[in-house]
Design a protein around this motif. Sequence first.
Motif, PDB file in Angstrom:
ATOM      1  N   ASP A 110       0.856  -1.187   0.000  1.00 13.75           N
ATOM      2  CA  ASP A 110       0.000   0.000   0.000  1.00 13.75           C
ATOM      3  C   ASP A 110       0.901   1.249   0.000  1.00 13.75           C
ATOM      4  O   ASP A 110       1.717   1.437   0.903  1.00 13.75           O
ATOM      5  CB  ASP A 110      -0.885  -0.035   1.255  1.00 13.75           C
ATOM      6  N   HIS A 111       0.720   2.090  -1.005  1.00 10.43           N
ATOM      7  CA  HIS A 111       1.562   3.278  -1.181  1.00 10.43           C
ATOM      8  C   HIS A 111       1.492   4.227   0.032  1.00 10.43           C
ATOM      9  O   HIS A 111       2.508   4.788   0.452  1.00 10.43           O
ATOM     10  CB  HIS A 111       1.087   3.988  -2.459  1.00 10.43           C
ATOM     11  N   VAL A 112       0.308   4.400   0.599  1.00  2.00           N
ATOM     12  CA  VAL A 112       0.153   5.348   1.702  1.00  2.00           C
ATOM     13  C   VAL A 112       0.849   4.809   2.963  1.00  2.00           C
ATOM     14  O   VAL A 112       1.560   5.540   3.659  1.00  2.00           O
ATOM     15  CB  VAL A 112      -1.342   5.646   1.969  1.00  2.00           C
ATOM     16  N   ALA A 114       3.298   2.844   2.905  1.00  4.23           N
ATOM     17  CA  ALA A 114       4.738   2.874   2.616  1.00  4.23           C
ATOM     18  C   ALA A 114       5.328   4.253   2.924  1.00  4.23           C
ATOM     19  O   ALA A 114       6.463   4.360   3.384  1.00  4.23           O
ATOM     20  CB  ALA A 114       5.001   2.486   1.172  1.00  4.23           C
ATOM     21  N   HIS A 115       4.553   5.327   2.689  1.00  3.27           N
ATOM     22  CA  HIS A 115       5.054   6.668   3.038  1.00  3.27           C
ATOM     23  C   HIS A 115       5.454   6.720   4.515  1.00  3.27           C
ATOM     24  O   HIS A 115       6.425   7.364   4.886  1.00  3.27           O
ATOM     25  CB  HIS A 115       3.996   7.734   2.755  1.00  3.27           C
ATOM     26  N   LEU A 116       4.658   6.025   5.366  1.00  2.18           N
ATOM     27  CA  LEU A 116       4.956   6.054   6.808  1.00  2.18           C
ATOM     28  C   LEU A 116       6.243   5.310   7.147  1.00  2.18           C
ATOM     29  O   LEU A 116       6.792   5.467   8.230  1.00  2.18           O
ATOM     30  CB  LEU A 116       3.781   5.447   7.599  1.00  2.18           C
ATOM     31  N   MET A 329       9.121  12.534  -1.149  1.00  2.00           N
ATOM     32  CA  MET A 329       8.294  12.409  -2.345  1.00  2.00           C
ATOM     33  C   MET A 329       8.166  10.927  -2.709  1.00  2.00           C
ATOM     34  O   MET A 329       8.888  10.092  -2.178  1.00  2.00           O
ATOM     35  CB  MET A 329       8.943  13.157  -3.512  1.00  2.00           C
ATOM     36  N   ASP A 330       7.296  10.649  -3.673  1.00  2.00           N
ATOM     37  CA  ASP A 330       7.095   9.265  -4.088  1.00  2.00           C
ATOM     38  C   ASP A 330       8.420   8.626  -4.500  1.00  2.00           C
ATOM     39  O   ASP A 330       9.201   9.218  -5.248  1.00  2.00           O
ATOM     40  CB  ASP A 330       6.118   9.215  -5.275  1.00  2.00           C
ATOM     41  N   ASN A 331       8.668   7.437  -3.990  1.00  2.00           N
ATOM     42  CA  ASN A 331       9.920   6.730  -4.294  1.00  2.00           C
ATOM     43  C   ASN A 331       9.671   5.230  -4.110  1.00  2.00           C
ATOM     44  O   ASN A 331       8.669   4.826  -3.511  1.00  2.00           O
ATOM     45  CB  ASN A 331      11.037   7.227  -3.356  1.00  2.00           C
TER      46      ASN A 331
HETATM   47 ZN    ZN Z   1       2.770   9.400  -2.434  1.00  2.00          ZN
END
Ligand code: ZN
Length: 370
Positions: A110-112, A114-116, A329-331
């Motif tokens: 899950d991208h969100v 993963a940000h955490l 940022m997205d990575n």
């Molecule tokens: Zn993102």
Amino acid sequence: MLILGIETSCDETAASIVEDGRLVRSNVIASQHDLHEEYAGVVPEIASRAHVEKILPVIRQALSDAGVGLGLIDGIAVGNRPGLIGSLLVGVAAAKSLAWSIGKPLIGVDHVQAHLYSGALRHADDDAPGSKLDTTNLFPALGLVVSGGHTSLSLLRSWTDTQRLGSTIDDAIGEAFDKAAAILNIPYPGGPNLDRLASSPGANSSIHKFPISRLSPTSLDFSFSGLKTSLLYRVRGVPKKGEPAPNNPPITSDERRDLAASFQRAAVDAIRLKLSRALPVAQSIAGTPIRSLLTGGGVTANSHLRRELAVFASTSNLALSLPAMDFCMDNAAMIAGLGHQLLKEGHADDLSLRAAPSSQPTATLPRPSP
Ligand code: ZN
Ligand code: KG4
């Protein structure tokens, strides 16, 4: 253990190799900003075509930067939700093909969430902020994601066990920054440029008192559309019923700078308010003191927010996980890192893994019976 992470949820094509869940051996990001700039927003069809062109060169580059061949990879993690469906499909198809060809596990991430995880990532060769985070005693944690597509608060019992406490009911905070920048005629990319202007010498963040949306007295949700409209009215004038659209004289460059600073202050105040409401709620749900604040998303690059998060964490006695600037940022490093944790806990997917536009507890459908 080496995990190859793949990220294509929006307008960045990214691949990364992460060792043992934290050490980033390579982090390649091909941005599509130039392609979308003239439309002032991401065009889904253009985004998916660009992912198709870039995905293999980006993966090859990530392997070569890390100095490893595909044969040394222990698993392939891919951001499969949430995001633009056409974009996600490109990453998921690439990840499935590679996982199948090398016979290694496939992990949907899950991208969100993963940000955490991004604050736990460590550069191979430097001491960037957040990179020294001690991860031994972080949970239960309060999670804050602030990005261009998401603004949410959650309770985490582990990296992989999250419970949503609140989220935005309209614009995400990054989207609000980008729209505010457009209203103020601040060039693209709006968020970082607004931050720069708001931090420039002489900026006065008290020049205008923008509203902070509280919603109900106990709400943990966010709303940024009122703040954005308030800025619009301050710049262009307040429309009146039955009268032509207002046409205020153009703002001066000093006014632009001060309005940027005032907007940024109000947006960050809204985050701080909801964090202080969420902390006792998270604590009572967890039944034990919250130990840390985990943060992530593009807006964690904001200089004012970074300072305020540090103050909030220290006054609340929380360890702070704040991503290094290049992991905000997205990575794909965050995808590989969280993928590692999932794999360690036995969560792997099979080739029925699907791309999904929204977050779901699981994206793997049950296999049809033979
Ligand atoms: Zn993102
Ligand atoms: O996490 P991200 O790369 O993409 C999403 O998952 O949405 O976040 C991008 C967002 C954009 O809205 C961008 O304007 C914002 O993060 N952003 C910033 C700053 N740097 C990036 N907003 C405010 N201040 C910044 N320094």
